[in-house]
Design a protein around this motif. Structure first.
Motif, PDB file in Angstrom:
ATOM      1  N   ALA A 465      -5.204   4.223  -5.736  1.00  0.00           N
ATOM      2  CA  ALA A 465      -5.262   2.807  -6.130  1.00  0.00           C
ATOM      3  C   ALA A 465      -5.117   2.669  -7.636  1.00  0.00           C
ATOM      4  O   ALA A 465      -4.421   1.766  -8.131  1.00  0.00           O
ATOM      5  N   LEU A 539      -4.154   1.534   1.684  1.00  0.00           N
ATOM      6  CA  LEU A 539      -3.156   1.082   0.710  1.00  0.00           C
ATOM      7  C   LEU A 539      -1.969   0.492   1.470  1.00  0.00           C
ATOM      8  O   LEU A 539      -1.326   1.180   2.273  1.00  0.00           O
ATOM      9  N   GLN A 540      -1.723  -0.775   1.226  1.00  0.00           N
ATOM     10  CA  GLN A 540      -0.626  -1.503   1.873  1.00  0.00           C
ATOM     11  C   GLN A 540       0.465  -1.781   0.840  1.00  0.00           C
ATOM     12  O   GLN A 540       0.234  -2.491  -0.152  1.00  0.00           O
ATOM     13  N   ASP A 544      -1.085  -6.251  -2.519  1.00  0.00           N
ATOM     14  CA  ASP A 544      -2.210  -5.865  -3.374  1.00  0.00           C
ATOM     15  C   ASP A 544      -3.541  -6.457  -2.891  1.00  0.00           C
ATOM     16  O   ASP A 544      -4.558  -5.767  -2.863  1.00  0.00           O
ATOM     17  N   SER A 547      -4.725  -4.626   0.114  1.00  0.00           N
ATOM     18  CA  SER A 547      -5.177  -3.285  -0.278  1.00  0.00           C
ATOM     19  C   SER A 547      -6.557  -3.339  -0.912  1.00  0.00           C
ATOM     20  O   SER A 547      -7.438  -2.521  -0.592  1.00  0.00           O
ATOM     21  N   LYS A 550      -9.194  -3.822   1.804  1.00  0.00           N
ATOM     22  CA  LYS A 550      -9.427  -2.634   2.620  1.00  0.00           C
ATOM     23  C   LYS A 550     -10.105  -1.527   1.820  1.00  0.00           C
ATOM     24  O   LYS A 550     -10.961  -0.790   2.342  1.00  0.00           O
TER      25      LYS A 550
END
Length: 577
Positions: A465, A539-540, A544, A547, A550
């Motif tokens: 991240a 992580l998508q 953002d 992410s 999550k």
């Protein structure tokens, strides 16, 4: 934030409303009404026994109570549904927003999430290890040391003012044996041939002590009668052994607040004062004990002794405190020591003993009850034996110790963290198998690894991240945490405050280790689901906000894992190699 406590308060409010409506009789005791996780998670999020425990005192059918209570509870927006099961159990399902709110609370409170005020600042003394100062700590002491230290940390986390204490058993004949054993090593350091007779300590750990004594006094004790050196060497050897024991404890990350010497009780009037306190209560008398069970009358030699009426405080028989020859029994200084604890103002006492002290529990509890007029509870925790294995075979004895496997043998092989965690993977009064290979195994079957691996996975996510430039300081949109696998993790996190209170109330730190393994299992299950369902990955790409939400779940897991490991005295692993 104890969500279970909050929902229980809601249940109690509903019961009071039912009383106001006349649906329940007045004057009922709600103390035994519980709200806890159901045994089968498929039955719901929380279960209550309210209708079952109130049916008899209310003289009502439990299902009638349960159905009326369910109608009240479904009016609460936090409770999605209530099902009456069996004869009258209540199973509740809570709203997703409630579980999302748990994550928000964890991120807000950080390491303080789950920290309780159960203890309300009460002073508790936890005495543990307390091994004879005659050599290094062995593996049996290791289990007691880890258990006692984790219990002390747990109670501190739950709001008690904790004192960690070690009782130095330096008043008995075993310390004279130590002095004689050191004298043999002292003679050996001067080049003399020596023989270790039965009853002395032949371990190699006394070789440097004998050499150090030679450097300190030269040949001053050579050829001298025991009467001229016993007391001096006894004191010297005891301090040398305590230095060794302190170093052993430090290798496990254990630091005591108090080291209390048994010897300080003799010749100071402290034993006499404790016995006098019991005598003032009418609990000391001169008498003859009945023959021990299993002995024939002709084998029993009756004699008058000074006895403590321990049967008046729950013991099976009265106990001698002074022998017929006027010498104190071994019980007398222990009474005096615990009297000192009571006089120091502790609200609760906890002793951690080895399993071989089981027969000592009732008399010690009786003494504390008598000395404190029943105001200071004593809880005695017994730690069962540890069996060591390596390569599937029993682990051999330590030459350094002479007769046993030392604490250092264990720590040097697997490290302090793995040692501590594994020692807490069984309840203290259950036997424990410690397999060096299993403790170091990197698999789900090894709870130490599995919990540490969960923490390492979170760190991996955080590193990625950071590399992606995500701003994790931004408030996450937790409404995006809604998949069943994600909510299952949040539900397990919500159990943490309740678990802390329960473990502290029962003095059972092993519950923390069990919980951490369960939490790690839920987290790993979510991680593995992400392999098949990309929308569950932390992580998508190009999303953002999603992410960050999550990752907030992963960060919450890390907060609780680190808090739990902190209680157990285990350093979290940043990265698995």
């Amino acid at each position: 934030m104890n969500l279970f406590s909050d929902i229980r308060t809601t249940v109690l409010s509903a019961l009071e409303a039912m009383q106001s409506e006349g649906a329940l009789p007045a004057g009922l005791d709600f103390a035994n009404v519980t709200v806890e996780p159901p045994r089968d998670a498929s039955h719901g999020d929380m279960a209550s026994n309210a209708a079952m425990v109130l049916a008899k005192p209310a003289a009502m059918n439990p299902r009638v109570i349960a159905e009326a209570l369910a109608a009240h509870l479904t009016a609460d927006p936090r409770i999605e549904s209530v099902e009456v099961a069996g004869p009258g159990f209540l199973n509740m399902r809570l709203s997703v927003t409630l579980w999302q709110g748990v994550l928000a609370k964890i991120l807000d409170q950080g390491a303080d999430f789950g920290r309780a005020d159960t203890g309300q600042g009460k002073k508790v003394n936890v005495e543990y290890v307390s091994a004879n100062p005659t050599g290094p700590l062995h593996v049996g002491h290791t289990r007691g040391a880890v258990f006692g230290d984790a219990l002390a940390s747990l109670l501190d986390y739950a709001g008690y003012a904790v004192t960690r204490e070690y009782y130095i058993n330096d008043g008995g004949a075993q310390v004279d044996v130590l002095a004689r054993s050191v004298y043999l090593r002292y003679q050996e350091a001067h080049g003399q041939e020596v023989a270790f007779e039965d009853g002395t300590y032949p371990g190699d750990y006394l070789i440097p002590v004998g050499k150090a004594l030679k450097e300190k006094v030269g040949d001053a004790y050579l050829g001298k009668p025991e009467s001229e050196w016993l007391l001096e060497i006894r004191e010297y050897a005891t301090e040398a052994m305590m230095d060794l024991i302190r170093a052993d404890l430090a290798s496990l990350g254990i630091k005591m607040d108090v080291f209390y010497s048994e010897k300080s009780l003799y010749g100071t009037g402290r034993i006499e004062a404790a016995i006098a306190a019991l005598k003032d209560k009418g609990l000391i008398y001169e008498g003859v004990l009945e023959p021990p069970k299993g002995k024939k009358p002709e084998d029993w030699e009756p004699r008058e002794q000074t006895l403590f009426k321990s049967t008046e405080h729950g013991d099976d028989v009265d106990r001698p405190v002074m022998k017929s020859d006027g010498a104190w029994t071994y019980f007398a200084p222990d009474i005096a020591y615990h009297y000192d604890k009571v006089m120091r103002g502790f609200d609760m006492l906890i002793d951690v003993f080895g399993a071989d002290h089981g027969g000592y529990v009732k008399r010690m509890k009786a003494a504390v009850s008598a000395l404190s007029d029943g105001k200071v509870p004593l809880d005695v925790k017994l730690t069962q034996l540890v069996k060591l294995y390596k390569n599937g075979e029993p682990f051999k004895m330590s030459k350094r110790a002479g007769t046993f496997v030392t604490l250092r043998d264990v720590v040097d092989q697997v490290g302090p963290g793995a040692t501590r965690f594994h020692m807490l993977t069984r309840k203290n009064d259950a036997p424990l198998d410690f397999d060096f290979d299993k403790v170091l195994e990197q698999s789900k079957d090894n709870p130490v690894f599995y919990v540490q691996y969960a923490n390492a996975r979170v760190n991996s996510v955080l590193r990625k991240a950071e590399a992606a430039g995500l701003d994790l300081r931004a408030a996450p949109d937790l409404s995006q945490i809604s998949h069943e696998a994600e909510i299952n993790v949040a539900k397990k996190l919500a159990e943490w405050p309740r678990l802390v209170e329960l473990a502290a109330r029962t003095n059972e730190p092993h519950r923390i280790a069990f919980y951490l393994f369960d939490l790690a299992s839920e987290f790993h299950a979510l991680w593995n689901r992400g392999n098949d369902l990309p929308e569950l990955r932390f992580l998508q790409d190009g999303e953002d906000a999603t992410s960050v939400a999550k990752i907030a779940l992963a960060r919450s897991v890390q907060v609780v894992i680190c808090a739990g490991l902190g209680i157990l005295g285990v350093e979290p692993v940043e990265e698995m190699r």
